[in-house]
Motif scaffolding. Structure first.
Motif, mmCIF file in Angstrom:
data_model
loop_
_atom_site.group_PDB
_atom_site.id
_atom_site.type_symbol
_atom_site.label_atom_id
_atom_site.label_comp_id
_atom_site.label_asym_id
_atom_site.label_seq_id
_atom_site.Cartn_x
_atom_site.Cartn_y
_atom_site.Cartn_z
ATOM 1 N N ASP A 105 55.264 41.942 -9.801
ATOM 2 C CA ASP A 105 55.161 42.047 -11.336
ATOM 3 C C ASP A 105 56.362 41.625 -12.131
ATOM 4 O O ASP A 105 57.449 41.292 -11.402
ATOM 5 N N VAL A 106 56.205 41.163 -13.438
ATOM 6 C CA VAL A 106 57.281 40.372 -14.183
ATOM 7 C C VAL A 106 58.470 41.326 -14.042
ATOM 8 O O VAL A 106 59.781 40.660 -14.083
ATOM 9 N N ASP A 107 58.467 42.596 -14.185
ATOM 10 C CA ASP A 107 59.875 43.426 -14.283
ATOM 11 C C ASP A 107 60.475 43.468 -12.716
ATOM 12 O O ASP A 107 61.573 43.499 -12.612
ATOM 13 N N ALA A 108 59.555 43.513 -11.883
ATOM 14 C CA ALA A 108 59.989 43.799 -10.558
ATOM 15 C C ALA A 108 60.586 42.373 -10.111
ATOM 16 O O ALA A 108 61.485 42.209 -9.033
ATOM 17 N N VAL A 109 60.012 41.145 -10.412
ATOM 18 C CA VAL A 109 60.734 40.007 -10.071
ATOM 19 C C VAL A 109 62.164 40.137 -10.610
ATOM 20 O O VAL A 109 63.191 39.503 -9.769
ATOM 21 N N LYS A 110 62.613 40.574 -11.643
ATOM 22 C CA LYS A 110 63.844 40.617 -12.301
ATOM 23 C C LYS A 110 64.647 41.527 -11.687
ATOM 24 O O LYS A 110 65.963 41.196 -11.038
ATOM 25 N N VAL A 111 64.188 42.561 -11.023
ATOM 26 C CA VAL A 111 64.934 43.686 -10.273
ATOM 27 C C VAL A 111 65.335 42.846 -8.701
ATOM 28 O O VAL A 111 66.359 42.810 -8.331
ATOM 29 N N VAL A 112 64.086 42.199 -8.272
ATOM 30 C CA VAL A 112 64.500 41.661 -6.963
ATOM 31 C C VAL A 112 65.416 40.515 -7.136
ATOM 32 O O VAL A 112 66.101 40.171 -6.234
ATOM 33 N N SER A 113 65.194 39.638 -8.306
ATOM 34 C CA SER A 113 66.164 38.426 -8.533
ATOM 35 C C SER A 113 67.708 39.246 -8.529
ATOM 36 O O SER A 113 68.379 38.455 -7.777
ATOM 37 N N LYS A 114 67.856 40.221 -9.132
ATOM 38 C CA LYS A 114 69.178 40.790 -9.425
ATOM 39 C C LYS A 114 69.747 41.181 -7.897
ATOM 40 O O LYS A 114 70.722 40.843 -7.683
ATOM 41 N N GLY A 115 68.688 41.651 -7.078
ATOM 42 C CA GLY A 115 69.138 42.216 -5.672
ATOM 43 C C GLY A 115 69.742 40.897 -4.817
ATOM 44 O O GLY A 115 70.506 40.915 -4.372
ATOM 45 N N ILE A 116 68.787 39.712 -5.190
ATOM 46 C CA ILE A 116 69.158 38.537 -4.485
ATOM 47 C C ILE A 116 70.692 37.990 -4.913
ATOM 48 O O ILE A 116 71.291 37.458 -4.025
#
Ligand SMILES: Nc1ncnc2c1ncn2[C@@H]1O[C@H](COP(=O)(O)OP(=O)(O)OP(=O)(O)O)[C@@H](O)[C@H]1O
Ligand SMILES: [Mg+2]
Length: 251
Positions: free
Chosen positions: A177-188
């Motif tokens: 979802d839109v928030d999870a993409v942000k969290v995962v991008s941050k992890g990357i």
């Protein structure tokens, strides 16, 4: 200093009696982020599997080198120990092994020594928290009953805990979802350094937020038909893959 991590030369890969990839060349150096795009069924996941040494994908021709060593014939676990990681497009459910134990066993397999338990658990907890994964999930069987997005986050958790030299992310953004993409991008972004490299397979490029992209490759007709800089992503999103063929691109 940047050095060559992955070098693929004239790779041909088949599944059963079907040739999927051919005459494929690719070089990835440390510190670089590469994006791989291309139509459905072009062979992007196949390339990920071939780099990781999946036994179903036969290298019929060509060579794969990692840090100068020929790994074409090496098994998947040897490649993982050398520092290659693949996040699956469709992560498998593994009943019988808890996520936390899996991470610990994988860390031990990759580093060759058992991690110090308390330090490992602390690190795992803080990484799970950064990825907004419920800490109780450490006790759950790997991916079993996880939602699509939770499975993708669990793959990124594995990447962060194993800290590979080359991470191949196969459509990690699909299903998030839109928030999870942000969290995962941050992890990357947190993972990325001058000592490692990323090969990101994506259709919508949402996951690339805030990540400097060095090369964008288009896989078509079984090979890398086009390579450009990050501006190619927007061009593809606007015009589709057709325009590349219209431009008389090698295939
Ligand atoms: N294990 C397999 N058995 C049979 N055919 C396969 C297998 N794996 C891949 N293929 C075929 O190889 C081709 C490339 O598949 P691949 O999954 O690599 O495509 P992709 O570029 O990742 O597509 P997508 O964007 O839909 O994920 C497809 O035609 C697919 O059906
Ligand atoms: Mg795929």
């Amino acid at each position: 200093m940047s050095h060559e991590l992955l070098k693929i030369e004239n790779l041909q890969v088949g599944v059963e009696d079907k040739v999927i990839l051919k005459q494929l060349d690719l070089v990835i150096r440390s510190g670089e982020t590469h994006v791989l795009m291309g139509p459905n069924g072009a062979g992007k996941s196949t390339l990920g599997y071939a780099i990781m040494g999946h036994p179903q994908y036969n290298v019929c021709q060509g060579k794969i080198f990692f840090e100068g060593e020929d790994i074409t014939e090496e098994s998947t676990d040897v490649r993982a120990k050398k520092g290659i990681f693949l996040s699956f497009q469709n992560p498998e459910e593994v009943p019988g092994i808890a996520l936390g134990n899996f991470l610990r066993v994988s860390r031990e397999a990759v580093t060759g020594e058992p991690p110090r338990i308390l330090a490992f658990q602390k690190e795992m907890k803080s990484t799970m928290s950064a990825l907004e994964i419920n800490p109780d999930y450490a006790a759950r069987y790997l991916n079993v009953g996880f939602s699509g997005g939770e499975k993708k986050k669990s793959e990124i958790l594995q990447m962060l805990m194993l800290n590979p030299k080359l991470a191949i992310l196969d459509e990690t953004d699909s299903g998030l979802d839109v928030d999870a993409v942000k969290v995962v991008s941050k992890g990357i972004r947190q993972y990325r350094s001058e000592n490692n490299a990323l090969l990101i397979i994506t259709h919508n490029a949402k996951i690339l937020e805030g990540l400097p992209v060095d090369y964008v490759h288009v896989l078509a007709n079984g090979t890398i038909a086009h390579t450009g800089d990050s501006s190619l992503i927007q061009t593809i999103n606007e015009k589709g893959f057709q325009f590349l063929e219209a431009g008389g691109v090698r295939n």
